[in-house]
Design a protein around this motif. Sequence first.
Motif, PDB file in Angstrom:
ATOM      1  N   LEU A  55       0.809  -1.216   0.000  1.00 52.56           N
ATOM      2  CA  LEU A  55       0.000   0.000   0.000  1.00 52.56           C
ATOM      3  C   LEU A  55       0.846   1.272   0.000  1.00 52.56           C
ATOM      4  CD1 LEU A  55      -2.743  -1.024   2.569  1.00 52.56           C
ATOM      5  CD2 LEU A  55      -2.946  -0.925   0.081  1.00 52.56           C
ATOM      6  N   GLY A  56       2.161   1.134   0.139  1.00 53.09           N
ATOM      7  CA  GLY A  56       3.052   2.294   0.132  1.00 53.09           C
ATOM      8  C   GLY A  56       3.145   3.007   1.464  1.00 53.09           C
ATOM      9  N   ARG A 112       3.342   0.936  -3.804  1.00 60.42           N
ATOM     10  CA  ARG A 112       2.678   2.109  -4.373  1.00 60.42           C
ATOM     11  C   ARG A 112       3.439   3.363  -3.977  1.00 60.42           C
ATOM     12  NH1 ARG A 112      -3.495   1.922  -3.006  1.00 60.42           N
ATOM     13  NH2 ARG A 112      -3.383   3.788  -4.240  1.00 60.42           N
ATOM     14  N   PRO A 113       3.443   4.366  -4.834  1.00 59.61           N
ATOM     15  CA  PRO A 113       4.108   5.623  -4.472  1.00 59.61           C
ATOM     16  C   PRO A 113       3.310   6.355  -3.396  1.00 59.61           C
ATOM     17  CG  PRO A 113       3.000   5.825  -6.586  1.00 59.61           C
ATOM     18  CD  PRO A 113       2.891   4.384  -6.174  1.00 59.61           C
TER      19      PRO A 113
END
Length: 144
Positions: A55-56, A112-113
Motif C-alpha cells: 500500500l506504500g 505504491r508511491p
Amino acid sequence: MTRLRPSSLLLAALILFSCLYTVARSGPIQGSTAALVVTVGLQVFLPGYVLARALGKTRLMHPVVRLMWVLVCGLSLTIVLGGVARLLNLPVMTYLLVLHGLLLVLAWVAPRPLVDDDAAWRMTWRKLPLYLALLVACLTVWGV
C-alpha cells in the motif's frame, strides 16, 4: 520480463521461512516464550509489513506512523482472513497456507508511491472498490 527486486526476494525468503516454521508447528522451541514471540512476529508483523509495503505506507516519514500501519495491516489481514476461514470451516493449517500464499503474491507487488494524505481521504468513484472491500471485511468479522 520482470526484473526481480532484492527486497521482493528477501520478503519471499522470509515468507517461505514463516511457512516452514508454521508447518513445523514452531519446531524445537514449541511451547516456549520464544516460540510465542516468533509466532506473533511471523503471523502479525510479517503480514502487516507486506501489506503496508504494497500500500506504500512503509515509506512514511514518522516511524510510529509506519509501525501503526504495519500493525493495522497485519491485524486486519489476519483477522479478516481468519474470519472467512472460520465461516467456511477450514482447518487452521489451510488458513495459514492461504495466508502465506497471499503474502507471496503481495511480496511481488510493486510498492505504491506515496500520495498526498489530503487527496487520499476524499471520496471518489475510483475508491468505491476499496470501500466495498471494507464493507465485506466488516460483514465478515461481524458474521463470525
